[in-house]
Each structure stands twice: as C-alpha cells, then as structure tokens.
Design a protein around this motif. Structure first.
Motif, PDB file in Angstrom:
ATOM      1  N   GLU A 284      35.405  38.996  49.548  1.00  0.00           N
ATOM      2  CA  GLU A 284      34.084  39.117  50.573  1.00  0.00           C
ATOM      3  C   GLU A 284      34.325  37.987  51.726  1.00  0.00           C
ATOM      4  OE1 GLU A 284      30.615  40.421  52.666  1.00  0.00           O
ATOM      5  OE2 GLU A 284      31.937  41.317  50.990  1.00  0.00           O
TER       6      GLU A 284
ATOM      7  N   SER B 256      26.163  40.183  53.191  1.00  0.00           N
ATOM      8  CA  SER B 256      25.846  40.545  51.807  1.00  0.00           C
ATOM      9  C   SER B 256      26.493  41.748  51.480  1.00  0.00           C
ATOM     10  CB  SER B 256      24.287  40.445  51.655  1.00  0.00           C
ATOM     11  OG  SER B 256      23.723  41.688  52.269  1.00  0.00           O
TER      12      SER B 256
ATOM     13  N   GLU C 104      24.800  41.833  43.474  1.00  0.00           N
ATOM     14  CA  GLU C 104      24.564  41.577  44.840  1.00  0.00           C
ATOM     15  C   GLU C 104      25.092  40.063  44.886  1.00  0.00           C
ATOM     16  OE1 GLU C 104      21.788  42.086  48.732  1.00  0.00           O
ATOM     17  OE2 GLU C 104      20.869  40.825  47.106  1.00  0.00           O
ATOM     18  N   VAL C 105      26.132  40.039  46.064  1.00  0.00           N
ATOM     19  CA  VAL C 105      26.524  38.707  46.589  1.00  0.00           C
ATOM     20  C   VAL C 105      25.928  38.455  48.203  1.00  0.00           C
ATOM     21  CG1 VAL C 105      28.617  39.799  47.322  1.00  0.00           C
ATOM     22  CG2 VAL C 105      28.575  37.433  47.138  1.00  0.00           C
ATOM     23  N   SER C 106      25.604  37.378  48.384  1.00  0.00           N
ATOM     24  CA  SER C 106      25.326  36.974  49.717  1.00  0.00           C
ATOM     25  C   SER C 106      26.157  35.865  50.253  1.00  0.00           C
ATOM     26  CB  SER C 106      23.841  36.941  49.929  1.00  0.00           C
ATOM     27  OG  SER C 106      23.401  35.913  49.193  1.00  0.00           O
TER      28      SER C 106
ATOM     29  N   PHE D  12      26.990  30.745  48.676  1.00  0.00           N
ATOM     30  CA  PHE D  12      27.285  31.919  48.240  1.00  0.00           C
ATOM     31  C   PHE D  12      25.694  32.208  47.270  1.00  0.00           C
ATOM     32  CE2 PHE D  12      31.516  31.586  48.921  1.00  0.00           C
ATOM     33  CZ  PHE D  12      32.018  32.647  49.521  1.00  0.00           C
TER      34      PHE D  12
ATOM     35  N   TYR E 287      31.970  34.750  35.271  1.00  0.00           N
ATOM     36  CA  TYR E 287      32.271  34.139  36.427  1.00  0.00           C
ATOM     37  C   TYR E 287      33.478  34.365  37.181  1.00  0.00           C
ATOM     38  CZ  TYR E 287      33.389  30.301  39.467  1.00  0.00           C
ATOM     39  OH  TYR E 287      34.096  29.476  40.578  1.00  0.00           O
TER      40      TYR E 287
ATOM     41  N   LEU F   5      32.766  37.455  39.333  1.00  0.00           N
ATOM     42  CA  LEU F   5      32.131  37.297  40.483  1.00  0.00           C
ATOM     43  C   LEU F   5      32.811  36.568  41.450  1.00  0.00           C
ATOM     44  CD1 LEU F   5      28.762  36.470  38.593  1.00  0.00           C
ATOM     45  CD2 LEU F   5      29.358  38.655  39.441  1.00  0.00           C
TER      46      LEU F   5
ATOM     47  N   LEU G 201      24.396  34.656  44.248  1.00  0.00           N
ATOM     48  CA  LEU G 201      24.837  35.532  43.302  1.00  0.00           C
ATOM     49  C   LEU G 201      23.540  36.197  42.585  1.00  0.00           C
ATOM     50  CD1 LEU G 201      27.941  33.543  41.546  1.00  0.00           C
ATOM     51  CD2 LEU G 201      28.004  35.332  43.430  1.00  0.00           C
TER      52      LEU G 201
ATOM     53  N   THR H 223      34.876  38.591  43.329  1.00  0.00           N
ATOM     54  CA  THR H 223      34.119  39.518  44.521  1.00  0.00           C
ATOM     55  C   THR H 223      33.936  38.674  45.459  1.00  0.00           C
ATOM     56  OG1 THR H 223      33.435  40.741  42.613  1.00  0.00           O
ATOM     57  CG2 THR H 223      32.089  40.840  44.594  1.00  0.00           C
ATOM     58  N   LEU H 224      33.574  37.435  45.251  1.00  0.00           N
ATOM     59  CA  LEU H 224      33.193  36.575  46.365  1.00  0.00           C
ATOM     60  C   LEU H 224      34.482  36.372  47.267  1.00  0.00           C
ATOM     61  CD1 LEU H 224      30.855  34.034  44.591  1.00  0.00           C
ATOM     62  CD2 LEU H 224      30.150  35.804  46.046  1.00  0.00           C
TER      63      LEU H 224
ATOM     64  N   ASP I 195      22.991  30.090  43.458  1.00  0.00           N
ATOM     65  CA  ASP I 195      23.719  29.685  44.552  1.00  0.00           C
ATOM     66  C   ASP I 195      24.652  28.642  44.329  1.00  0.00           C
ATOM     67  OD1 ASP I 195      21.938  31.312  46.271  1.00  0.00           O
ATOM     68  OD2 ASP I 195      20.674  29.509  46.352  1.00  0.00           O
TER      69      ASP I 195
END
Length: 418
Positions: free
Chosen positions: A394, A258, A273-275, A321, A384, A387, A323, A390-391, A331
């Motif tokens: 990661e 994350s 936060e992104v996990s 993921f 979106y 985001l 968000l 960002t994903l 998710d």
C-alpha cells in the motif's frame, strides 16, 4: 524520413537565474549578443556572403511604381544601426525566438526622376530626394532547427512597420509653390517607397542576421564541447530542487487512504482492512538527472521529443497505519526508506500545439526498501508478516503516486515556462 538528433546546444545557450521559480533560458542573451554583433558589422558588411555595408547603405538604383513611374538613384540609407532591442523572447521547447526592435528614425537621401500622374494631377520632376521614416518597428520571427552544421536558424522572417513618413522631392514641378503643394500630395507615397526599399533591403538583413545568430550558437557549442543537453537538465533539476524546498514540498504531505485485504489462516479466509494517515515523504529535493537525457527533433512532423531518467535518493515515508483483522485492531507507525527512486519521462509535443504533453512520465523503479515499525508488540508473528507486506504494498503505491505527481508536474511547468 527519420529522427534527427539536435546535439550540443541547450547547455551552451540555456540556463537559470538563481531564485527564479520558473525556468529561464539565456538563449535570449545569445540572440541579443548576435544583434549587437550585427550592429557593429553593419558598417563593413559581410563580404563572405556578398552582403555590402548596410549603414550607411548606398543602394544604387531603386525603381518604384505605385501610381507613378520613376526611379531613385544614388540612394543612401542611414541610421539603421541605431535600432533598439525592445524584446527578445525564446521558447526552447518550441525552438522559436520572437524579437522586437525599435528604430526612432530611418532617413533616405538620393536623386529622383519621376513621370506620371496621381488621378488627374500630372507629376514630373528630377532632382534631390529625401524621406524620413519615424518610429519604425521591426519584428523578427526565428525558428531554430537542424542545419548542416548542427542547431541553427532554419527560418527567419523580418518585417518593418513605420508609424509615419515625411517625403520631399526637391524641384518637383519646377519648384516654387507647386513644389510645396505636390510634396504634400506625394507624402502619401511614403509607405509605397518604403515597401519598395524593403523588397531590396530585407533579404540582406535576414541573411546577415541569420549568420550572426548561427555564429553565436555554433561558437558557443565549439567553446563548450563537453556540454550537451545533459547540462541543460542539470540546471533544470538544480532549479527544481530549489523550488521544491521554497514551496515546502520536502517533506511532502501524503494523502490518507484505506484498502481491504484477505488472508488465509488455519484454513480460514479472514478479511481485514488497512488504513493509512498522517503521512509524509522526505527526499524530493534530491531530484537529479539519472542518465543521459535526449532531445530528438522530427523535422518532417514538426515534433520535439525530450526524454530521460530522473532519480531521487534516500527517500523516507512515515505513516500511521491502522490494522483491523477479525476482532483485532491496532495502530502502527511505519517508516519506509528507499535507497533510490527512478522515474522515466518522454514528451510528445508537436510544435504547432500550445500545450506540453507526455507520452509517459512514471516511476520505473524503487530501490532497496527498508522499513521499521513501532507498536507491533506481540504481532511479531507470521500473521504480522502477512499484514506488514500488505501495508508495504500500500505504501509503495502511495509513494509512487506522490513522486509522479510532484516530479511530472514540475517537469511540465519547467517546459511550459521555458
């Protein structure tokens, strides 16, 4: 000073045995073949090297001076060619070969002439002589390196070790009971006599063995002109692909992770936060050579440097993921496809060290990336996209770490086991 490239040898003298998880090399078989060739040539010798026949070997005159003064003449040495090949173990990373040979018995026969004393016991005599050495062990330490004609034997050391010896001097002290008594005393001279013979004999053996091994190595290279160190790595990666599949590393489970991020929306900085979880990476079993591999040998520093580019194709990473941005949470399921991945490595190995180490081993390039998602719905907006980028960053980091971890570890294991 400088680097010396060792060319055209590994492909000719190395390879794999199908099904083995560890790298195997058939340089052991080449050394065994050289020993068998050495055995067959012992009867004729090596005239081009000035080495006479070695089995049987008429050694002429040999002096020995342990506690006595004397000589052995018309000496014949027999049965050296009956050696057994007990073990051959090569380490292609360290460019060394260790060989163990056995010899049930080696017999010597000739004439002797001796005068002197052992302690206060006078010894004298002239006549026939024989000695049997039992259960001999021969160890050969070979170091490979660059020679004038390419890779070959740069150093070879041969050592003998006899378990026991039986010595007999005929007609010593005039024969009779004194002969039996004195021969019992002289049996202690066996190791000294054997050592004196080794001093004459071993240099010939070492030179002849060096020639036979070099003939095998250079002959293989001549017959395989198009093979280079690249072929060695092609075999290594073929074995690695099989190992990856057998060990269940394709697909490979990816770790959960994350991270936090910030975005600027409507002149407002928002934190999110992104996990990631439940990830898998498919395609590691496509590992292959992605360019010319190199093997450099720095003789002055006793250093070996392997290097090259490793490639993988059509990798796909699947992840779930999570968000979270302000009061919003969602998710998504993402799949990231990479046309190719390239990894560069280079060893930093000194031959006096025991461990394999890398100067570097890391991913240098990720090919064109394509991703698809499920569950975005109304998030298909500029927000979106922010985001998603960002994903994507990661996920690229996770894939890079996973590829480096597996491939670098397999390379290290392959080198260490070789």
């Amino acid at each position: 000073m400088g680097l010396h490239r060792l060319l055209c040898f590994l492909a000719a003298v190395t390879g794999f045995q199908a099904g083995d998880a560890a790298l195997r090399n058939v340089i052991d078989d080449q050394i065994t073949a050289a020993l068998e060739s050495f055995r067959t040539h012992m009867v004729d010798g090596w005239p081009e090297l000035g080495i006479p026949p070695l089995d049987p070997r008429l050694a002429g005159k040999s002096y020995y001076q342990p506690s006595l003064h004397g000589s052995l003449t018309n000496l014949t040495i027999n049965q050296l060619s009956t050696f057994t090949i007990d073990n051959v173990h090569s380490n292609i990373l360290f460019l060394t070969v260790d060989v163990s040979l056995g010899l049930p018995m080696l017999d010597f026969a000739g004439n002797y002439d001796v005068r002197g004393a052992i302690d206060i016991l006078p010894i004298y005599g002239t006549g026939p002589f024989w000695m049997d050495a039992f259960d001999l062990k021969m160890s050969i330490a070979i170091k490979l390196g660059e020679t004038e004609v390419g890779l070959g034997v740069s150093k070879l050391d041969l050592n003998f070790d006899a378990n026991s010896t039986d010595v007999h001097f005929g007609n010593i002290m005039g024969g009779g009971d004194m002969e039996d008594f004195v021969n019992g005393v002289l049996s202690s001279l066996g190791p000294d006599i054997l050592q004196a013979l080794e001093d004459i004999y071993v240099p010939w053996l070492e030179e002849a063995l060096r020639k036979e091994i070099n003939d095998i190595l250079h002959g293989s290279s001549r017959d395989s002109k198009d093979e280079t160190v690249n072929d060695f790595f092609d075999l290594l990666f073929a074995n690695m692909r099989q190992s990856i599949i057998e060990n269940g590393q394709d697909p490979l489970s990816l770790p959960s992770d994350s991270d936090n991020f910030t975005v600027l929306l409507f002149n407002t900085t928002m934190e999110g936060e992104v996990s990631v979880s439940g990830g898998h990476l498919a395609g590691l079993s496509t590992v292959h050579r992605a360019g010319n591999m190199t093997l450099l040998y720095v003789g002055e520093q006793d250093e070996v440097i392997w290097g090259g580019e490793v490639g993988l194709i059509d990798l796909e990473a699947d992840y779930t993921f999570g968000l979270a941005l302000a009061l919003f949470g969602k998710d998504l399921e993402f799949a990231l496809k990479m046309s190719y991945v390239r990894l560069s490595f280079e060893t930093d190995l000194f031959l006096h060290q025991a461990n394999v180490s890398f100067a570097h081993c890391n991913v240098t390039e990720l090919g064109p990336l394509h991703f698809k998602e499920k569950g975005a719905g109304p998030l298909d907006t500029p927000l979106y996209n922010i985001l998603a980028n960002t994903l994507l960053g990661e996920l690229k980091g996770l894939v890079t770490s996973a590829v480096e971890g597996v491939i670098c570890s397999l390379l290290e294991g392959a080198f260490a086991s070789s």
